[in-house]
Design an enzyme around this catalytic site. Structure first.
Site, short mmCIF file in Angstrom:
data_model
loop_
_atom_site.label_atom_id
_atom_site.label_comp_id
_atom_site.label_asym_id
_atom_site.label_seq_id
_atom_site.Cartn_x
_atom_site.Cartn_y
_atom_site.Cartn_z
N TYR A 61 -61.21 -4.06 -5.21
CA TYR A 61 -62.41 -4.77 -5.68
C TYR A 61 -62.31 -6.27 -5.36
CZ TYR A 61 -65.01 -0.95 -7.79
OH TYR A 61 -65.77 0.17 -7.96
N LYS A 75 0.82 -1.21 0.00
CA LYS A 75 0.00 0.00 0.00
C LYS A 75 0.86 1.26 0.00
CE LYS A 75 -1.93 -1.57 3.70
NZ LYS A 75 -2.75 -1.84 4.89
N GLY A 110 -8.21 3.08 11.23
CA GLY A 110 -8.75 1.79 10.81
C GLY A 110 -8.75 1.58 9.30
N THR A 111 -7.96 2.38 8.57
CA THR A 111 -7.92 2.24 7.11
C THR A 111 -7.40 0.86 6.68
OG1 THR A 111 -7.61 4.61 6.80
CG2 THR A 111 -6.95 3.19 4.99
N GLY A 112 -6.30 0.42 7.34
CA GLY A 112 -5.71 -0.86 6.98
C GLY A 112 -6.65 -2.02 7.29
N CYS A 113 -7.30 -1.94 8.47
CA CYS A 113 -8.27 -2.97 8.86
C CYS A 113 -9.37 -3.05 7.80
CB CYS A 113 -8.92 -2.62 10.19
SG CYS A 113 -7.75 -2.35 11.54
N THR A 139 -8.72 8.62 9.15
CA THR A 139 -8.01 7.46 8.57
C THR A 139 -7.83 6.34 9.59
OG1 THR A 139 -5.95 8.55 9.18
CG2 THR A 139 -6.72 8.85 6.91
#
Lengths: 563, 563
Positions: B477, B187, B261-264, B259
């Site tokens: 009806y 990443k 917890g982005t990797g999680c 950001t």
């Protein structure tokens, strides 16, 4: 007109409970519930379980001091929840530590306590002896408590076995004062009763009832029969709310084994529905009334019932609920400062011919001034005919609008287009084509194809369809105008002495670019408002891609002088 | 035509990771991610953290044997996941225990490893010394590993400081073989590079690239400027996938503090997108290829980027992402065996005049045979005129349909209605009203109001609008017909000697009730297919409620013989 670009923080709901490794109950169910209902979920874990749909295979109790440490991290003026639910509390020591910490807070979140003592699979999750700690240390701090019938018994130190609705209500009335504070929602899931009995009882006792079980409808009963489903059960389940008054929530009785985590889910849904209402009432600020509305209770019960009724079969035992039943795919995210035009960008990204359209050889030659007069004359005369359909499409859109603002906006563009077409008449006059000759000119096949495609969409679709059908022409010409201006700056196109200078300046000019901006803003705002579903977005993408393809063909028709 | 009533189980994605009490990272982020992407999420917890957006305040490591116990509960032939992600693994002992257990499985889920070593806030979550255990015990079992640049350094035992895209790719190429098995997604979030540099590099090296950052669009740049946003950054972030070949995923560079917890989130999204694809490919059965497609990687990265870009500001430090960005409210749940007609039920439940319509005094008097001839004659003559508009509305719907099946269905009903109107002509003849007199009769105001309301919806709305506008008449009806039949059985209405017997039998008869059944099935099926959004459902509810109100007014007009 521009949509909100800074997202509003959702209400924050905390769960203080055990972890279910299987994902169907505990903090996992709670976080799924809070998320599904549009809240931000956080969790303080009191115990870990090794668990599946068949039972609980192991428990690891978290030290009470670490439970408090987790709480402190949240309440350290950082991620303060507006509501919390308490589920499996693991030990009397944890209950006491929790009670002490919660009592010390100057501003407590709204607290819903689900007195989890026995799992759906029958595992004892809290020693019966802990009931004393609950009653003395925690219940006085709590706003709402949600036992089922056996749990109500544990809290009262008895083993109630009600057989009628009257018995259940008597049980609730006996338990409520013993709790010393919180409202009581006594869940009647363990004792289905007949719909008729409930109707009679309500009428006799003059008790308020909220019906979640729909009344019998003859055509639906007939339909069930025809598709081979058994007759709907005449039984209902009744949850009894005591909050000063008494209210019954009457739901359908669903026959299923997918009930793992039902209690967790309901209490998390109650905390979430409270938090949502509080945040709407006062923007999440302190001072919200500490009383849950009956509508919030109804929504929470309805959410849980639908999660049970729509659950797929998972696992071999009591399977988890379908927590995501109230969510569907959102293709176009909310506009943000990082992407203020998500819908326009999405349409362009999915129109494979976009680049071939806005950087067409016709456009390049026009920018250089090398395009033949004949090609341009053919194009501009056909564009005159196209504009007639284009104006009609806007008028058709106006005819379908249900508000004056939209009628005005679309009628205004129809008028604008009619005026724009006069530029075409002048261009043609400069090429020796009189207005009469221009009017008499037949439509080329591409002109008919494109003009009548846009008109068909305008006649058969809704307003969003209309706005997208006319978009490719609007923003594409703006893109061409602005791109040619850049090309001039880069020496790749010329204005001086270019016979098409006026055309180039018109489409990069404030008047036209202003219309482009308004078009984008109108569309983005409408998409935020209408929230088109995935199949609808798919249709809109097709409309934009098709009109982009036809725009490209239109340049080509000019270049080829084809009919 | 009947929609699927037994829900299909979603793909199951497991997370093996730490718990973040703040809810933004760890198993909480993973479960939110799996749920948002339509998977069933479960979790094996390796450690608890007391954490918020500012940092990690405490860690409670779960004993490795209890980590394995949680795994055993899942894999005990109960809730077996098709993919799993591994996040914070807490200790070398846990890594070794996990490796041993996973190696012992006969059928391993697809495994994505996010080598979490340092939290976004800077806390060391795994000792650097644990890298050895990762490399020896776990990585050989893993299918995909997703380090960022510093983590890649820890795995290699170096401190890389790449400054160009070339450096990053060289780093990836050096790390990949050392991992001994898994594909590598390195990443590049820590090193934004210029878009132009990426374009040049790709062209020169002939490397495949998947663009998630959209190309610059002049009209959108202009729009950003006009609404006061800064120019879009020319920088992008590049994630490098080595999976035999090499592919770059080029995303926008989003400037934000949200950001946490982005990797999680990314690794959970990768596991989820793999599981979704595998389940579509082979119905979740074993034998799916253990290779993630580039489209799944693209979707996972896109999901994560949008979660960052649309995050509201929460907390005082690095705030959590917006995991729910790809979900919106689903008002109508999926049909189930417990509720096969959720949309029809919803419309009826929200039409406040429904009961007043189907149990109108006109209907009750008709059932008893006490309704005056004059009232019935007035009603039936006006109904003849109404049916003309009703047939036209179906024809207008057919004109808007984009498939032959819908054209046929709507044209067939238009034809049926035209035939049904002959019954009215015969009734009128029996009251001494000739066909010519009937045709010459003016429309009463209620007839015009209702008939032209339905026609307006049919002309200005889409197919779903048309189907709902005509529904109240159709199923109402049918409801009256079936209800009167029950009333006859209960002695509350009579057939013998009732002058309106034919009318009663027609609307409870197989022909008409068959049309009601087809109408319900068509509508429910279309709602499942089109998934109307909440605002669209709101509009449909209004249409149904309005036509129900006008139906009630129509009976009243008959009763009052009003014009």
């Amino acid at each position: 007109m521009t949509p909100q670009l800074r997202p509003v923080a959702p209400p924050h709901v905390l769960t203080i409970a055990g972890s279910d490794s299987g994902g169907g109950a505990g903090i996992q169910a709670d976080i799924k519930t809070a998320s599904a209902l549009g809240c931000y979920g956080s969790s303080v874990i009191t115990a870990l379980t090794a668990q599946n749909t068949l039972g609980v295979q192991g428990v690891h109790v978290v030290p009470p001091e670490f439970v408090v440490e987790q709480l402190k991290s949240l309440f350290a003026d950082d991620l303060v929840p507006s509501a919390a639910k308490l589920g499996m509390l693991a030990s009397p020591e944890t209950i006491t530590a929790l009670g002490a910490y919660l009592a010390s807070l100057t501003s407590r979140p709204y607290l819903v306590l689900d007195p989890v003592m026995i799992s759906t699979s029958g595992h004892e999750l809290l020693a019966h002896s802990a009931a004393d700690a609950l009653l003395s240390d925690l219940l006085p701090l709590v706003d709402l408590v949600t036992p089922n019938i056996p749990e109500a018994g544990v809290l009262m130190g008895t083993r109630p076995s009600p057989t009628t609705l009257e018995d259940v209500i008597a049980l609730a009335r006996e338990l409520h004062p013993a709790l010393k504070g919180p409202a009581l929602l006594l869940k009647g899931g363990h004792l289905p009763v007949s719909r008729d009995a409930v109707v009679k009882f309500i009428e006799k006792e003059k008790i308020e009832a909220v019906w979640l079980a729909p009344p019998p409808i003859a055509v639906i009963a007939d339909y069930r029969e025809v598709i081979g489903l058994p007759e709907e059960k005449p039984d209902v389940v009744v949850d009894v709310l005591l909050d000063g008054g008494i209210t019954l929530f009457v739901g359908p009785c669903v026959d299923t084994s997918s009930t793992h985590g039902t209690g967790c889910t309901l209490s998390a849904a109650l905390a979430s529905c409270y938090a949502l209402e509080a945040s709407m009432a006062n923007g999440d600020k302190a001072g919200a009334p500490r009383r849950i509305s009956h509508d919030a209770v109804r929504r929470a019960i309805k959410y849980t019932q639908t999660a049970i009724a729509t659950a797929p079969k998972l696992g071999r035992g009591h399977g988890p609920l379908n927590h995501g039943h109230c969510a569907m795919q959102r293709v176009i995210p909310a506009p943000s400062i990082h992407d203020p035009t998500p819908f326009t960008s999405y349409l362009i990204a999915n129109a494979s011919e976009w680049d071939a359209y806005v950087k067409h050889p016709f456009v390049i030659a026009l920018g250089k001034g090398t395009l033949s007069h004949e090609a341009f004359a053919h194009y501009i005369a056909q564009d005159y005919h196209y504009l007639r359909h284009y104006a009609r499409a806007h008028a058709a859109g106006a005819a379908k609008a249900d508000d004056m603002a939209t009628i005005r906006a679309l009628a205004d563009i129809a008028l604008h287009v009619a005026k724009e077409s006069e530029m075409h008449v002048e261009f043609c006059a400069s090429f020796g084509i009189t207005r009469a000759a221009l009017e008499a000119l037949p439509e080329a096949a591409t002109t008919s194809a494109y003009g009548r495609y846009v008109l068909d969409v305008a006649l058969s679709g809704d307003i969003l369809d209309v706005l997208v059908a006319v978009l490719s022409c609007l923003i594409g010409y703006g893109e061409v105008g602005l791109w040619l201006r850049k090309q001039v700056a880069a020496g790749e196109a010329v204005l001086e002495g270019n016979p098409y200078r006026r055309w180039m300046e018109d489409y990069a000019g404030d008047d036209f670019i202003g219309a482009v901006r308004r078009g984008i803003a109108t569309l983005e705002e409408r998409v935020v408002r209408e929230m088109p579903s995935a199949p609808k977005v798919e249709r809109l993408v097709q409309i934009f891609a098709e009109s982009t393809r036809l725009e490209k063909a239109f340049w080509q028709m000019g270049l080829d002088q084809s009919w």
